[in-house]
Design an enzyme around this catalytic site. Sequence first.
Site, PDB file in Angstrom:
ATOM      1  N   ILE A  44       0.824  -1.221   0.000  1.00  0.00           N
ATOM      2  CA  ILE A  44       0.000   0.000   0.000  1.00  0.00           C
ATOM      3  C   ILE A  44       0.850   1.259   0.000  1.00  0.00           C
ATOM      4  O   ILE A  44       0.519   2.258  -0.626  1.00  0.00           O
ATOM      5  CB  ILE A  44      -1.000  -0.029   1.184  1.00  0.00           C
ATOM      6  CG1 ILE A  44      -2.070   1.037   1.003  1.00  0.00           C
ATOM      7  CG2 ILE A  44      -0.287   0.129   2.522  1.00  0.00           C
ATOM      8  CD1 ILE A  44      -3.313   0.813   1.825  1.00  0.00           C
ATOM      9  N   LYS A  45       2.023   1.191   0.656  1.00  0.00           N
ATOM     10  CA  LYS A  45       2.833   2.427   0.751  1.00  0.00           C
ATOM     11  C   LYS A  45       3.366   2.849  -0.626  1.00  0.00           C
ATOM     12  O   LYS A  45       3.639   4.019  -0.844  1.00  0.00           O
ATOM     13  CB  LYS A  45       3.975   2.271   1.751  1.00  0.00           C
ATOM     14  CG  LYS A  45       5.020   1.281   1.336  1.00  0.00           C
ATOM     15  CD  LYS A  45       6.070   1.125   2.396  1.00  0.00           C
ATOM     16  CE  LYS A  45       7.057   0.082   1.935  1.00  0.00           C
ATOM     17  NZ  LYS A  45       7.806  -0.558   2.956  1.00  0.00           N
ATOM     18  N   GLY A  46       3.500   1.917  -1.557  1.00  0.00           N
ATOM     19  CA  GLY A  46       3.800   2.256  -2.944  1.00  0.00           C
ATOM     20  C   GLY A  46       5.190   2.758  -3.231  1.00  0.00           C
ATOM     21  O   GLY A  46       6.148   2.403  -2.538  1.00  0.00           O
TER      22      GLY A  46
END
Length: 254
Positions: free
Chosen positions: A129-131
């Site tokens: 999610i942090k990408g």
Amino acid sequence: MSEQPTVIRPYGDMTGDGMVQVSFTLPVPHDKRAEGAALQLAGKMGLSPALLVHAKAMGPSHTFFVVYGSVTHLVDLSQVQVVERDFPLLSAKEVNAAIKKKLRRPLVVVGACIGTDAHTVGIDAILNIKGFAGEKGLEYYSEIHVVNLGAQVLVPYLVERAREEKADAVLVSQVVTQRDAHIHNVTQMSAAFREAYPAGKVPLLIAGGPRFEEGSADALGVDRIFGRGTTPGEVASYLVHALTGPARTERTSA
Ligand code: B12
């Protein structure tokens, strides 16, 4: 504005002086002979004149060099071939909307770093999610279900999990390129999927890593290769393009 020439040389101190800097290691102890060997190699690589700007022992039997010199070669810009992105870049909202509308269920992605490769930062940059580079990873997308298997995943296990999860796409990462491990592992992976799935049912196969050759997807038996600097948004947009667009032509061999 003046027209750009199509034949160019590298730029160092002046336009067209051909200056480049290269670094390499030779398997010899650091002494005068080693430095001579480095200059001999530079000459054979087309650097003339070549200047040895740095030499440092790397343990007792290896030396690291930096050489600066003028190359005799020319670059013909008209012969450069570029692989252009052939799908539109979508926002996360557009990706989710397209999946909802066309698939009417979450798109399932199974990812892994295969073989003995433990470099998970790249695949995590795409999936977590942090990408990466200011973009959220695929886990952020409400319509994408991500199963990240992590490091050193063996191909039979990857195939098994892809089947269990009913994966629409399988994303593998290969960073280590020693002895062409990235090529062998991806080729083996794509062959295993074609063997395990009936024709027409193989998930979309995507490989990524910093040292794949652009345009080598066909040779590796995968649908797409992503290289250095790839962002999650590009991958999400490609997934939508490949899985919700007009029917995909599945590869039958590497
Ligand atoms: C961090 C790192 C490690 C960490 C890894 C930690 C981890 N959890 O990942 C540790 C310390 C464990 C490690 C170990 C080793 N490493 Co290392 N490591 C690195 C390093 C410094 C950075 C790699 C990295 O994280 N890059 C950042 C990410 C974001 O970039 P990326 O991987 O390119 O990913 C991007 C794209 O390529 C793409 N992408 C990547 N994968 C995928 C997959 C898909 C599906 C998609 C769509 C896109 C995609 O998207 C990402 C975002 O843009 C590099 C050197 C370097 N500066 O690159 C060496 C490097 C990769 N390591 C190297 C080596 C040799 C090793 C070891 C063998 C060292 C040793 N002797 O033990 C071991 C091998 C361990 C193993 N079994 O794999 C060499 C590889 C050389 C080669 N020719 O193969 C490098 C290049 C260093 C060097 N110059 O020698 N390493």
